[in-house]
Scaffold this motif. Sequence first.
Motif, PDB file in Angstrom:
ATOM      1  N   ALA A  66      30.164  -5.654   2.976  1.00 13.74           N
ATOM      2  CA  ALA A  66      30.835  -4.369   2.761  1.00 13.74           C
ATOM      3  C   ALA A  66      31.219  -3.684   4.071  1.00 13.74           C
ATOM      4  CB  ALA A  66      29.942  -3.441   1.935  1.00 13.74           C
ATOM      5  N   ILE A  67      30.444  -3.925   5.139  1.00 15.67           N
ATOM      6  CA  ILE A  67      30.758  -3.264   6.412  1.00 15.67           C
ATOM      7  C   ILE A  67      31.349  -4.235   7.440  1.00 15.67           C
ATOM      8  CG2 ILE A  67      29.154  -1.359   6.087  1.00 15.67           C
ATOM      9  CD1 ILE A  67      27.184  -2.761   7.947  1.00 15.67           C
ATOM     10  N   GLY A  68      31.718  -5.426   6.967  1.00 12.35           N
ATOM     11  CA  GLY A  68      32.453  -6.351   7.820  1.00 12.35           C
ATOM     12  C   GLY A  68      31.623  -7.114   8.831  1.00 12.35           C
ATOM     13  N   LEU A  69      30.351  -7.341   8.532  1.00 18.19           N
ATOM     14  CA  LEU A  69      29.493  -8.109   9.433  1.00 18.19           C
ATOM     15  C   LEU A  69      29.087  -9.416   8.769  1.00 18.19           C
ATOM     16  CD1 LEU A  69      27.008  -5.364  10.704  1.00 18.19           C
ATOM     17  CD2 LEU A  69      29.017  -6.265  11.887  1.00 18.19           C
ATOM     18  N   THR A  70      28.816 -10.429   9.593  1.00 17.52           N
ATOM     19  CA  THR A  70      28.216 -11.640   9.036  1.00 17.52           C
ATOM     20  C   THR A  70      26.772 -11.290   8.694  1.00 17.52           C
ATOM     21  OG1 THR A  70      27.401 -12.454  11.166  1.00 17.52           O
ATOM     22  CG2 THR A  70      29.649 -13.137  10.493  1.00 17.52           C
ATOM     23  N   TYR A  71      26.185 -12.073   7.814  1.00 20.75           N
ATOM     24  CA  TYR A  71      24.805 -11.816   7.408  1.00 20.75           C
ATOM     25  C   TYR A  71      23.854 -11.924   8.597  1.00 20.75           C
ATOM     26  CZ  TYR A  71      20.435 -12.099   4.802  1.00 20.75           C
ATOM     27  OH  TYR A  71      19.166 -11.878   4.325  1.00 20.75           O
ATOM     28  N   SER A  72      24.066 -12.896   9.471  1.00 21.27           N
ATOM     29  CA  SER A  72      23.169 -13.041  10.630  1.00 21.27           C
ATOM     30  C   SER A  72      23.299 -11.862  11.588  1.00 21.27           C
ATOM     31  CB  SER A  72      23.415 -14.368  11.354  1.00 21.27           C
ATOM     32  OG  SER A  72      24.735 -14.431  11.846  1.00 21.27           O
ATOM     33  N   THR A  73      24.512 -11.361  11.807  1.00 22.97           N
ATOM     34  CA  THR A  73      24.699 -10.188  12.665  1.00 22.97           C
ATOM     35  C   THR A  73      24.058  -8.963  12.024  1.00 22.97           C
ATOM     36  OG1 THR A  73      26.742 -11.068  13.579  1.00 22.97           O
ATOM     37  CG2 THR A  73      26.423  -8.686  13.752  1.00 22.97           C
ATOM     38  N   PHE A  74      24.199  -8.833  10.725  1.00 21.99           N
ATOM     39  CA  PHE A  74      23.599  -7.714  10.000  1.00 21.99           C
ATOM     40  C   PHE A  74      22.077  -7.711  10.174  1.00 21.99           C
ATOM     41  CE2 PHE A  74      21.942  -5.682   6.148  1.00 21.99           C
ATOM     42  CZ  PHE A  74      22.690  -4.509   6.115  1.00 21.99           C
ATOM     43  N   ARG A  75      21.463  -8.888   9.989  1.00 22.81           N
ATOM     44  CA  ARG A  75      20.002  -8.995  10.139  1.00 22.81           C
ATOM     45  C   ARG A  75      19.568  -8.680  11.564  1.00 22.81           C
ATOM     46  NH1 ARG A  75      19.138 -14.715   8.053  1.00 22.81           N
ATOM     47  NH2 ARG A  75      18.523 -14.756  10.204  1.00 22.81           N
ATOM     48  N   GLU A  76      20.349  -9.137  12.535  1.00 21.23           N
ATOM     49  CA  GLU A  76      20.033  -8.860  13.943  1.00 21.23           C
ATOM     50  C   GLU A  76      20.066  -7.358  14.216  1.00 21.23           C
ATOM     51  OE1 GLU A  76      21.046  -7.501  17.749  1.00 21.23           O
ATOM     52  OE2 GLU A  76      22.749  -8.029  16.506  1.00 21.23           O
ATOM     53  N   ARG A  77      21.057  -6.682  13.669  1.00 25.82           N
ATOM     54  CA  ARG A  77      21.165  -5.229  13.890  1.00 25.82           C
ATOM     55  C   ARG A  77      20.060  -4.468  13.170  1.00 25.82           C
ATOM     56  NH1 ARG A  77      27.526  -3.776  14.685  1.00 25.82           N
ATOM     57  NH2 ARG A  77      27.903  -5.483  16.117  1.00 25.82           N
ATOM     58  N   LEU A  78      19.678  -4.937  11.982  1.00 25.82           N
ATOM     59  CA  LEU A  78      18.540  -4.318  11.297  1.00 25.82           C
ATOM     60  C   LEU A  78      17.300  -4.381  12.184  1.00 25.82           C
ATOM     61  CD1 LEU A  78      18.660  -5.551   7.584  1.00 25.82           C
ATOM     62  CD2 LEU A  78      18.870  -3.211   8.390  1.00 25.82           C
ATOM     63  N   GLY A  79      17.072  -5.550  12.767  1.00 23.52           N
ATOM     64  CA  GLY A  79      15.915  -5.726  13.640  1.00 23.52           C
ATOM     65  C   GLY A  79      16.014  -4.893  14.903  1.00 23.52           C
TER      66      GLY A  79
END
Length: 90
Positions: A66-79
């Motif tokens: 929904a916000i235009g990120l790959t799942y791996s990038t999303f997880r990295e940013r969450l961390g």
Amino acid sequence: MTDLVADGERLEMNGDVMRFQRDDQTYVILNVTGRTLPTVVKTVEAQVICTALENSGGNRKAAAEAIGLTYSTFRERLGRLSLKFQVSAA
């Protein structure tokens, strides 16, 4: 965090961040006085990620898309942002 509800609209206040929800839209108001740009960017990024997670019911893959990120990038940013998200029972 303080939650206020009036006329079906919800306003959340947490420190210098205010979130206002109307219908299916979320608006964020941030006090930037005395804040550095990296701090403001980190705060806005966290708000966008949290809103995407809320809108997806906690589904991280859907939130990332929904916000235009790959799942791996999303997880990295969450961390990196040290975000913990928990879906509350309705």
